[in-house]
Design an enzyme around this catalytic site. Sequence first.
Site, PDB file in Angstrom:
ATOM      1  N   ARG A  58       0.588  -6.325  17.588  1.00 25.52           N
ATOM      2  CA  ARG A  58       0.410  -4.870  17.635  1.00 25.52           C
ATOM      3  C   ARG A  58      -0.420  -4.469  18.857  1.00 25.52           C
ATOM      4  NH1 ARG A  58      -0.438  -4.169  11.050  1.00 25.52           N
ATOM      5  NH2 ARG A  58       1.662  -3.382  10.657  1.00 25.52           N
ATOM      6  N   HIS A 111      -8.104  -9.223   8.114  1.00 21.28           N
ATOM      7  CA  HIS A 111      -6.954  -8.327   8.296  1.00 21.28           C
ATOM      8  C   HIS A 111      -7.285  -6.992   7.630  1.00 21.28           C
ATOM      9  CE1 HIS A 111      -2.900  -7.086   8.996  1.00 21.28           C
ATOM     10  NE2 HIS A 111      -2.559  -7.082   7.724  1.00 21.28           N
ATOM     11  N   ARG A 127       0.820  -1.218   0.000  1.00 20.50           N
ATOM     12  CA  ARG A 127       0.000   0.000   0.000  1.00 20.50           C
ATOM     13  C   ARG A 127       0.847   1.258   0.000  1.00 20.50           C
ATOM     14  NH1 ARG A 127      -4.009   0.508   4.802  1.00 20.50           N
ATOM     15  NH2 ARG A 127      -2.697  -0.912   5.991  1.00 20.50           N
TER      16      ARG A 127
HETATM   17  N1  APR Z   1       6.666 -12.966  -8.673  1.00 20.39           N
HETATM   18  C1  APR Z   1       7.632 -12.747  -7.739  1.00 20.39           C
HETATM   19  N2  APR Z   1       7.808 -11.565  -7.127  1.00 20.39           N
HETATM   20  C2  APR Z   1       7.008 -10.561  -7.497  1.00 20.39           C
HETATM   21  C3  APR Z   1       5.983 -10.711  -8.465  1.00 20.39           C
HETATM   22  C4  APR Z   1       5.847 -11.989  -9.066  1.00 20.39           C
HETATM   23  N3  APR Z   1       4.913 -12.218  -9.992  1.00 20.39           N
HETATM   24  N4  APR Z   1       5.357  -9.522  -8.587  1.00 20.39           N
HETATM   25  C5  APR Z   1       5.945  -8.670  -7.743  1.00 20.39           C
HETATM   26  N5  APR Z   1       6.948  -9.283  -7.081  1.00 20.39           N
HETATM   27  C6  APR Z   1       7.882  -8.741  -6.098  1.00 20.39           C
HETATM   28  C7  APR Z   1       8.322  -7.308  -6.350  1.00 20.39           C
HETATM   29  O1  APR Z   1       9.290  -7.243  -7.387  1.00 20.39           O
HETATM   30  C8  APR Z   1       8.861  -6.910  -4.989  1.00 20.39           C
HETATM   31  O2  APR Z   1      10.255  -7.144  -4.881  1.00 20.39           O
HETATM   32  O3  APR Z   1       7.276  -8.685  -4.817  1.00 20.39           O
HETATM   33  C9  APR Z   1       8.096  -7.831  -4.011  1.00 20.39           C
HETATM   34  C10 APR Z   1       7.226  -7.076  -3.045  1.00 20.39           C
HETATM   35  O4  APR Z   1       8.068  -6.345  -2.230  1.00 20.39           O
HETATM   36  P1  APR Z   1       7.735  -4.865  -1.741  1.00 20.39           P
HETATM   37  O5  APR Z   1       7.199  -4.069  -2.883  1.00 20.39           O
HETATM   38  O6  APR Z   1       8.929  -4.348  -1.002  1.00 20.39           O
HETATM   39  O7  APR Z   1       6.518  -5.101  -0.720  1.00 20.39           O
HETATM   40  P2  APR Z   1       6.567  -5.627   0.781  1.00 20.39           P
HETATM   41  O8  APR Z   1       6.623  -4.478   1.715  1.00 20.39           O
HETATM   42  O9  APR Z   1       7.587  -6.703   0.913  1.00 20.39           O
HETATM   43  O10 APR Z   1       5.091  -6.229   0.909  1.00 20.39           O
HETATM   44  C11 APR Z   1       4.683  -7.345   0.131  1.00 20.39           C
HETATM   45  O11 APR Z   1       3.015  -8.028   1.708  1.00 20.39           O
HETATM   46  O12 APR Z   1       2.172  -6.984   3.598  1.00 20.39           O
HETATM   47  C12 APR Z   1       1.963  -7.267   2.249  1.00 20.39           C
HETATM   48  O13 APR Z   1       0.657  -5.377   1.504  1.00 20.39           O
HETATM   49  C13 APR Z   1       1.932  -5.997   1.440  1.00 20.39           C
HETATM   50  O14 APR Z   1       1.070  -7.032  -0.538  1.00 20.39           O
HETATM   51  C14 APR Z   1       2.241  -6.518   0.068  1.00 20.39           C
HETATM   52  C15 APR Z   1       3.220  -7.677   0.356  1.00 20.39           C
END
Ligand code: APR
Length: 313
Positions: free
Chosen positions: A152, A176, A83
């Site tokens: 939390r 959630h 988000r």
């Molecule tokens: N396959 C593998 N990895 C992917 C794919 C895919 N098809 N699509 C996106 N990603 C990767 C992105 O490249 C990125 O590195 O998923 C990762 C997500 O990492 P962040 O953007 O840093 O997000 P993060 O804070 O880790 O949260 C991930 O968890 O809590 C939830 O809402 C949050 O949906 C989000 C997820």
Amino acid sequence: MARKKIALVGAGQIGGTLALVLAQKQLGDVVLIDIVEGVPQGKALDIMEGRLPISTSTVLAGSNNFDDIKGSDVVIVTAGVPRKPGMTRDDLLTVNYDIVKVVGEAIKKTAPNAFVIVVTNPLDAMVYAMQKVTGLPPERVVGMAGVLDSSRLACFVAMELGVAADDVQATVLGGHGPTMVSLYNFVSVGGIPLPQLMSKEKFNELSVRTAEAGTEIVNLLKTGSAYYSPAVCSVRMAEAYLLDKKSVLTCAALLKGQYGFNDLYCGVPVVIGAGGVEKIIEISMTDEEKAAFAKSAGAVKELIDWVDAKMKG
Ligand code: APR
């Protein structure tokens, strides 16, 4: 004993933190998988190079190939979009569903015996989609949210009372999202029931803060959502499975009649051991709490109906 293997699908903020904490705990070798080239490889190598000072022999690798999930004992899925300020978790539904579907198909093909922990939001709908796509037994497909929501609430109670955070136990049920349900009678402080230490009015304030805790972090970070606490909470679930701890944790589990709901993933207390979700514990709640839980489950149901329609058509 063969070394365990843990696949982290998504090597972003949560994935990277997960890799470090898993390495520190030596729960198994780790493979980080992401679509972005270089990032999983770089994070794996970075942690590999820091193993001497933290005294671990965990082997980490990075990959852009889903086939490297193969043979994993545990798969933790954080692939997806987080988000930004102004967004709800539900706003992530369409984009993250497509990602979870691709990841689920890969897990089905390469690691059908794994314990799968989904972290991607909107959590309850994404873990539901993961179970449907993989066809894995529901006791091996579980969502990480309640451990975090409960942690939390415990944190806020500890801060308010000025006591040690790890002396506070709390239980937060439901979806959630903003409708999650914090339970007053299920908080204990060093074994002392919270109602002996805190008024219901003060608790209600902390319960509101708990329901908005993710948003509070998003508004502070501005570029993404919480990652340290989601990572450590996911590790707690993986550890319960890998060490057959029989831990009692609140997780998004598939309800089959429990709490009056069917074929719905929602946060409830469960026992996690080598069998995955070995038991769903049904607790008795007040009428007010029951109504709040039903409202929260109803909010989850709307997203799950969307997933069902998408899968059919
Ligand atoms: N396959 C593998 N990895 C992917 C794919 C895919 N098809 N699509 C996106 N990603 C990767 C992105 O490249 C990125 O590195 O998923 C990762 C997500 O990492 P962040 O953007 O840093 O997000 P993060 O804070 O880790 O949260 C991930 O968890 O809590 C939830 O809402 C949050 O949906 C989000 C997820």
